[in-house]
Scaffold this motif. Structure first.
Motif, short mmCIF file in Angstrom:
data_model
loop_
_atom_site.label_atom_id
_atom_site.label_comp_id
_atom_site.label_asym_id
_atom_site.label_seq_id
_atom_site.Cartn_x
_atom_site.Cartn_y
_atom_site.Cartn_z
N TRP A 251 5.34 4.12 1.68
CA TRP A 251 5.21 2.76 2.22
C TRP A 251 4.35 2.87 3.47
N GLN B 136 6.61 -0.48 -9.04
CA GLN B 136 5.38 0.29 -8.85
C GLN B 136 5.65 1.76 -8.55
N ASN B 137 6.94 2.13 -8.48
CA ASN B 137 7.33 3.52 -8.22
C ASN B 137 6.66 4.04 -6.95
N VAL B 138 6.85 3.31 -5.87
CA VAL B 138 6.16 3.60 -4.62
C VAL B 138 6.65 4.92 -4.02
N THR B 139 5.69 5.74 -3.65
CA THR B 139 5.97 7.04 -3.02
C THR B 139 5.90 6.93 -1.50
N MET C 105 11.38 6.66 -0.32
CA MET C 105 9.94 6.69 -0.09
C MET C 105 9.70 7.15 1.35
N LEU D 32 1.74 2.18 -1.10
CA LEU D 32 1.78 0.72 -1.01
C LEU D 32 1.41 0.33 0.41
N CYS E 203 8.59 -2.24 -4.95
CA CYS E 203 8.68 -0.79 -4.75
C CYS E 203 9.20 -0.09 -6.00
N VAL F 172 2.04 6.99 -5.40
CA VAL F 172 1.65 5.60 -5.13
C VAL F 172 1.83 5.27 -3.65
#
Length: 396
Positions: A112, A107-110, A132, A26, A104, A24
């Protein structure tokens, strides 16, 4: 870090809610109203990311209740781009960290991917509490106001700490190197255009009819934030001079900003209300571009303006100031004209030359479109950006 900020963070839920099996990304950015060219680029990225192995989300920090944000949300919906609004109450609102951290985690952000000074700073803070990778795009520091100098100071602290820094023009690349960003971490990737979205679909005559302009009249167009660094006052005076020389021309300036009243007063003082229009915000600018015989960019400072790329994609000949990355896009006399920044006389002369020669307008416009198709494809730009993501994740 202040203790109250640490308390705010520690109270945030740790529940993870992945939105996709793909990594993901963001895209984070502060936005005012309906946003600008950068925000259109951010929204459009999602359509290309999925096919390249990533799930894209837009996270816009906006003033609570900002009515203009609805337009940006609608634009995101039309592009099928996931869009999250994060309330931002200004510099003293430290709770913005908690809200961003919640996004974050949910949404399980990988990755940024920041797009301005505030999202740059937030990324550095948030990474302490959520694992991240950090990427940012530097779009430029175009204002001479005190606030912009503060933005630059924050970026001077943040940018050397980012894992990858993308610059949209060579001058910004040089700025980032001077700020201490390591050579291996900084990349030049210029802005680009979705050539299927930005292409002529109606004739200039039909577009002029839609806008209520006589089809035999010539149209100069400009689009941008109504701010001093855009030098729209110079453009207005230039068109006033063309009218004094009995050239049948209209000027349309689309955009919002704090200089609206001042510019409108100038138009009234010159007695040109019937020929020079400040249209305000225009959600769909395609009719404007297609009505234009010439696009004029009079800015004193820019990064790499999307509006120039958009005009060129529509096959509109451009007269633009010789600043930032524009000389890399426009070959003077081949696919547009370049003038010196702040030179009203040169702006008037080059615009008049284009307006007087239909064949020249056609040739420059055709070359402009060919330039966009060959060098500034949005698909190719996203491939380069995702290769940066690939490199980062391969390091894990």
């Amino acid at each position: 870090m202040p203790s109250n900020l640490m308390t705010t963070i520690s109270n945030c839920s740790t529940e993870d809610k992945p939105v996709a099996d793909l990594p993901v990304v963001l895209h984070a950015r502060v936005v005012v109203g309906s946003g600008g060219g950068i925000d259109k680029t951010v929204v459009n990225s999602h359509r290309f990311l999925t096919n390249l192995g990533y799930h894209g989300i837009c996270a816009f920090m906006r003033t609570p209740g900002d009515p203009g944000f609805e337009i940006l949300e609608q634009r995101a919906a039309e592009a099928s781009s996931p869009c999250i609004a994060i309330d931002d109450r200004g510099l003293k609102d430290i709770s913005i960290v908690r809200r961003c951290l919640k996004v974050c985690r949910e949404q399980n952000v990988t990755i940024w991917h920041a797009h301005d000074y505030k999202s740059n700073l937030l990324g550095l803070i948030l990474r302490r509490f959520w694992p991240m990778r950090l990427v940012t795009t530097v779009h430029g520091w175009v204002s001479a106001e005190m606030r912009a100098r503060m933005y630059y100071a924050v970026d001077r602290f943040c940018l050397p700490k980012y894992e990858r820094v993308i610059c949209v023009s060579e001058d910004l690349f040089a700025d980032c190197r001077r700020l201490g960003v390591p050579q291996k971490n900084v990349t030049l990737i210029e802005n680009a255009i979705d050539t299927q979205q930005y292409k002529r679909r109606i004739t200039a005559s039909d577009a002029k009819k839609q806008l209520g302009i006589p089809v035999n009249s010539l149209v100069i167009g400009a689009i941008g934030r109504l701010a001093r660094e855009k030098a729209f006052d110079m453009l207005i005076r230039s068109v006033d001079q063309l009218l004094r020389e009995r050239i049948d021309v209209h000027l349309l300036i689309a955009g919002e900003g704090n200089q609206y009243d001042e510019l409108q007063k100038l138009v009234i003082d010159l007695g040109r209300e019937d020929r020079i229009k400040l249209t305000g915000f225009v959600a769909d600018t395609s009719a404007l571009y297609q009505a234009m015989d010439v696009f004029a960019l009079s800015s004193l400072r820019e990064g790499l303006p999307n509006v120039v790329l958009e005009a060129m994609a529509f096959g509109v000949p451009v007269v633009a100031t010789r600043i930032a990355g524009l000389p890399n896009i426009i070959e003077d006399g081949t696919n547009g004209f370049l003038i010196e920044s702040g030179n009203q006389e040169e702006l008037t002369f080059k615009t008049a030359e284009l307006l007087a020669d239909q064949s020249l307008r056609f040739n420059l416009g055709a070359e402009a479109r060919a330039t966009i198709e060959s060098k500034y494809s949005f698909q190719k730009r996203m491939q380069r950006i995702t290769s940066i993501y690939d490199e980062l994740l391969a390091e894990d």
